[in-house]
Scaffold this motif. Structure first.
Motif, mmCIF file in Angstrom:
data_model
loop_
_atom_site.group_PDB
_atom_site.id
_atom_site.type_symbol
_atom_site.label_atom_id
_atom_site.label_comp_id
_atom_site.label_asym_id
_atom_site.label_seq_id
_atom_site.Cartn_x
_atom_site.Cartn_y
_atom_site.Cartn_z
ATOM 1 N N UNK A 152 26.205 2.535 -47.547
ATOM 2 C CA UNK A 152 26.315 1.171 -47.029
ATOM 3 C C UNK A 152 25.831 1.136 -45.584
ATOM 4 N N UNK A 153 25.051 0.098 -45.262
ATOM 5 C CA UNK A 153 24.552 -0.055 -43.899
ATOM 6 C C UNK A 153 25.376 -1.102 -43.177
ATOM 7 N N UNK A 154 25.945 -0.715 -42.068
ATOM 8 C CA UNK A 154 26.740 -1.649 -41.280
ATOM 9 C C UNK A 154 25.908 -2.200 -40.145
ATOM 10 N N UNK A 155 26.046 -3.495 -39.908
ATOM 11 C CA UNK A 155 25.353 -4.121 -38.784
ATOM 12 C C UNK A 155 26.072 -3.771 -37.494
ATOM 13 N N UNK A 156 25.323 -3.248 -36.521
ATOM 14 C CA UNK A 156 25.926 -2.921 -35.235
ATOM 15 C C UNK A 156 26.249 -4.198 -34.491
ATOM 16 N N UNK A 157 27.294 -4.188 -33.678
ATOM 17 C CA UNK A 157 27.633 -5.392 -32.920
ATOM 18 C C UNK A 157 26.498 -5.763 -31.977
ATOM 19 N N UNK A 158 26.368 -7.063 -31.715
ATOM 20 C CA UNK A 158 25.302 -7.553 -30.845
ATOM 21 C C UNK A 158 25.425 -6.937 -29.456
ATOM 22 N N UNK A 159 24.310 -6.427 -28.946
ATOM 23 C CA UNK A 159 24.313 -5.781 -27.638
ATOM 24 C C UNK A 159 24.684 -6.778 -26.551
ATOM 25 N N UNK A 160 25.456 -6.313 -25.577
ATOM 26 C CA UNK A 160 25.862 -7.173 -24.478
ATOM 27 C C UNK A 160 24.737 -7.238 -23.446
ATOM 28 N N UNK A 161 24.510 -8.436 -22.906
ATOM 29 C CA UNK A 161 23.501 -8.597 -21.865
ATOM 30 C C UNK A 161 23.927 -7.850 -20.601
ATOM 31 N N UNK A 162 23.047 -6.994 -20.040
ATOM 32 C CA UNK A 162 23.427 -6.257 -18.827
ATOM 33 C C UNK A 162 23.662 -7.199 -17.659
ATOM 34 N N UNK A 163 24.610 -6.840 -16.801
ATOM 35 C CA UNK A 163 24.953 -7.666 -15.647
ATOM 36 C C UNK A 163 24.578 -6.947 -14.359
ATOM 37 N N UNK A 164 24.737 -7.655 -13.261
ATOM 38 C CA UNK A 164 24.447 -7.070 -11.958
ATOM 39 C C UNK A 164 25.387 -5.901 -11.657
ATOM 40 N N UNK A 165 26.599 -5.946 -12.253
ATOM 41 C CA UNK A 165 27.557 -4.858 -12.067
ATOM 42 C C UNK A 165 27.103 -3.601 -12.791
ATOM 43 N N UNK A 166 26.469 -3.782 -13.962
ATOM 44 C CA UNK A 166 25.929 -2.639 -14.696
ATOM 45 C C UNK A 166 24.801 -1.979 -13.902
ATOM 46 N N UNK A 167 23.958 -2.824 -13.299
ATOM 47 C CA UNK A 167 22.849 -2.306 -12.487
ATOM 48 C C UNK A 167 23.397 -1.527 -11.293
ATOM 49 N N UNK A 168 24.407 -2.087 -10.640
ATOM 50 C CA UNK A 168 25.004 -1.434 -9.476
ATOM 51 C C UNK A 168 25.601 -0.078 -9.849
ATOM 52 N N UNK A 169 26.293 -0.013 -10.981
ATOM 53 C CA UNK A 169 26.910 1.235 -11.430
ATOM 54 C C UNK A 169 25.845 2.277 -11.727
ATOM 55 N N UNK A 170 24.769 1.869 -12.430
ATOM 56 C CA UNK A 170 23.706 2.796 -12.790
ATOM 57 C C UNK A 170 22.991 3.320 -11.530
ATOM 58 N N UNK A 171 22.793 2.445 -10.552
ATOM 59 C CA UNK A 171 22.073 2.832 -9.340
ATOM 60 C C UNK A 171 22.963 3.512 -8.302
ATOM 61 N N UNK A 172 24.299 3.428 -8.507
ATOM 62 C CA UNK A 172 25.222 4.028 -7.548
ATOM 63 C C UNK A 172 25.315 3.266 -6.255
ATOM 64 N N UNK A 173 25.209 1.935 -6.338
ATOM 65 C CA UNK A 173 25.293 1.089 -5.143
ATOM 66 C C UNK A 173 26.249 -0.057 -5.425
ATOM 67 N N UNK A 174 26.450 -0.903 -4.433
ATOM 68 C CA UNK A 174 27.336 -2.057 -4.617
ATOM 69 C C UNK A 174 26.584 -3.231 -5.241
ATOM 70 N N UNK A 175 27.305 -4.140 -5.936
ATOM 71 C CA UNK A 175 26.651 -5.332 -6.484
ATOM 72 C C UNK A 175 25.965 -6.172 -5.416
ATOM 73 N N UNK A 176 26.547 -6.196 -4.208
ATOM 74 C CA UNK A 176 25.939 -6.996 -3.143
ATOM 75 C C UNK A 176 24.587 -6.422 -2.729
ATOM 76 N N UNK A 177 24.437 -5.099 -2.804
ATOM 77 C CA UNK A 177 23.151 -4.509 -2.449
ATOM 78 C C UNK A 177 22.111 -4.813 -3.531
ATOM 79 N N UNK A 178 22.538 -4.821 -4.787
ATOM 80 C CA UNK A 178 21.628 -5.217 -5.874
ATOM 81 C C UNK A 178 21.150 -6.640 -5.632
ATOM 82 N N UNK A 179 22.068 -7.526 -5.256
ATOM 83 C CA UNK A 179 21.711 -8.918 -4.976
ATOM 84 C C UNK A 179 20.711 -9.002 -3.832
ATOM 85 N N UNK A 180 20.901 -8.160 -2.818
ATOM 86 C CA UNK A 180 19.983 -8.172 -1.678
ATOM 87 C C UNK A 180 18.591 -7.704 -2.097
#
Length: 340
Positions: free
Chosen positions: A1-29
């Motif tokens: 049986x093939x199960x449908x994976x849940x719909x992927x969540x849209x990445x946020x500015x917080x995800x970008x900040x975490x991946x880059x190792x910086x603050x959300x405010x710096x991503x915004x800048x």
């Protein structure tokens, strides 16, 4: 049986900040003013954005600042392709700065252009480009920085005007036909401001050479208008050997009228258009045309509008852009001159 994976969540500015190792405010800048961030941190943020497929929210950007980073462009008719180069020129300046152009087609009519402009203003555009005839209600004053592109019957109070030298362009068309030896010339014209300037320049040059010109004027400048005007011209003045159309779209109508009467272009009648639009550049049609350099016009319009957005107190500017004659296969010496 093939199960449908849940719909992927849209990445946020917080995800970008975490991946880059910086603050959300710096991503915004980085998103708003990247040159204020060090190369190392900017590159880390940009890499995280690319890896995650993050797309900034325009709505959030609008809320964070007082601007929407959008420009409204009002044209008079999608069928008239002169605006393609205008839009391309504008976007060559605006896109790199994060602006998007929102297009509205007004078509002829007082209410239509008012509706088009009101719709764009309701979207809180930062600036407005009018490439159509302004309505009476617009002529008193505009509420956002505004630039008028091309000659119009009126210019809203406080707006800039950047346009092709249509009087000079009409004179160029006349000089080309006269230089080929044509003395029985017709002109297909419209009722808008640009047509009036092209007509005036053309008429002044032809009549200055001691040659009469027959004007077939329509309310609009569509292919249908060109066809009707050319039919009238050819039926009432069959001796015509050359036609100058107010734009390339009207020239298409002239071709149809000539074909219906068994006349060849340019063997029997030469045809010259205006705008050097994609229609004129077509290898199949290969229309002689006056290039109003709409791409250059678009660049200047965008630059001036950005300047007005940054400093709304700037005095209105008037600027003319010189046109260029592009000779192709639809104009030649009249048959009578060729036989001599």
């Amino acid at each position: 049986m093939t199960l449908h994976s849940p719909k992927a969540r849209r990445p946020t500015i917080y995800d970008v900040a975490k991946r880059a190792g910086v603050s959300p405010s710096l991503v915004s800048l980085v998103l708003q003013n990247p040159m204020k961030v060090s190369d190392k941190r900017r590159e880390a943020v940009q890499a995280a954005i690319s890896e995650l497929g993050y797309r900034p929210s325009r709505a959030a950007t609008t809320l964070a600042s007082s601007r929407t980073k959008s420009i409204g462009l009002v044209i008079d008719d999608y069928r008239n392709l002169w605006f393609v180069d205008l839009l391309r020129g504008m976007e060559s300046v605006l896109s790199d700065l994060g602006y998007q152009v929102m297009l509205a087609d007004s078509r002829p009519g007082e209410n239509r252009i008012k509706e088009a402009v009101d719709g764009l203003l309701a979207m809180h555009v930062d600036g407005l480009v009018i490439a159509a005839e302004p309505s009476e209600s617009m002529l008193a004053k505009t509420w956002v920085p505004t630039v008028v592109a091309g000659w119009r019957k009126g210019v809203p109070g406080g707006a800039d005007l950047i346009t092709n030298d249509d009087d000079g362009g009409g004179g160029m068309a006349a000089s080309h036909l006269l230089g080929l030896g044509h003395t029985r010339i017709g002109h297909l014209s419209g009722a808008d401001g640009a047509s009036a300037h092209r007509r005036a320049g053309f008429r002044q040059r032809v009549e200055g050479a001691g040659v009469d010109v027959v004007i077939a004027e329509s309310e609009g400048t569509s292919e249908e208008d060109g066809y009707a005007a050319a039919c009238w011209l050819l039926d009432h003045h069959p001796e015509t050997t050359a036609i100058f159309a107010a734009n390339d779209t009207m020239a298409l109508g002239a071709f149809a009228a000539l074909k219906a009467r068994g006349l060849a272009v340019p063997g029997d009648v030469s045809v010259i258009g205006y705008d050097n639009s994609p229609v004129a550049k077509s290898r199949y049609l290969d229309i002689t045309s006056i290039d109003n350099r709409s791409d250059i016009l678009g660049v200047d319009v965008a630059r001036r509008l950005l300047a007005r957005i940054e400093d709304p107190g700037l005095e209105p500017q008037r600027k003319l852009i010189e046109p260029v004659l592009v000779v192709r296969s639809t104009t030649a010496r009249p048959a009578s001159a060729q036989s001599k």
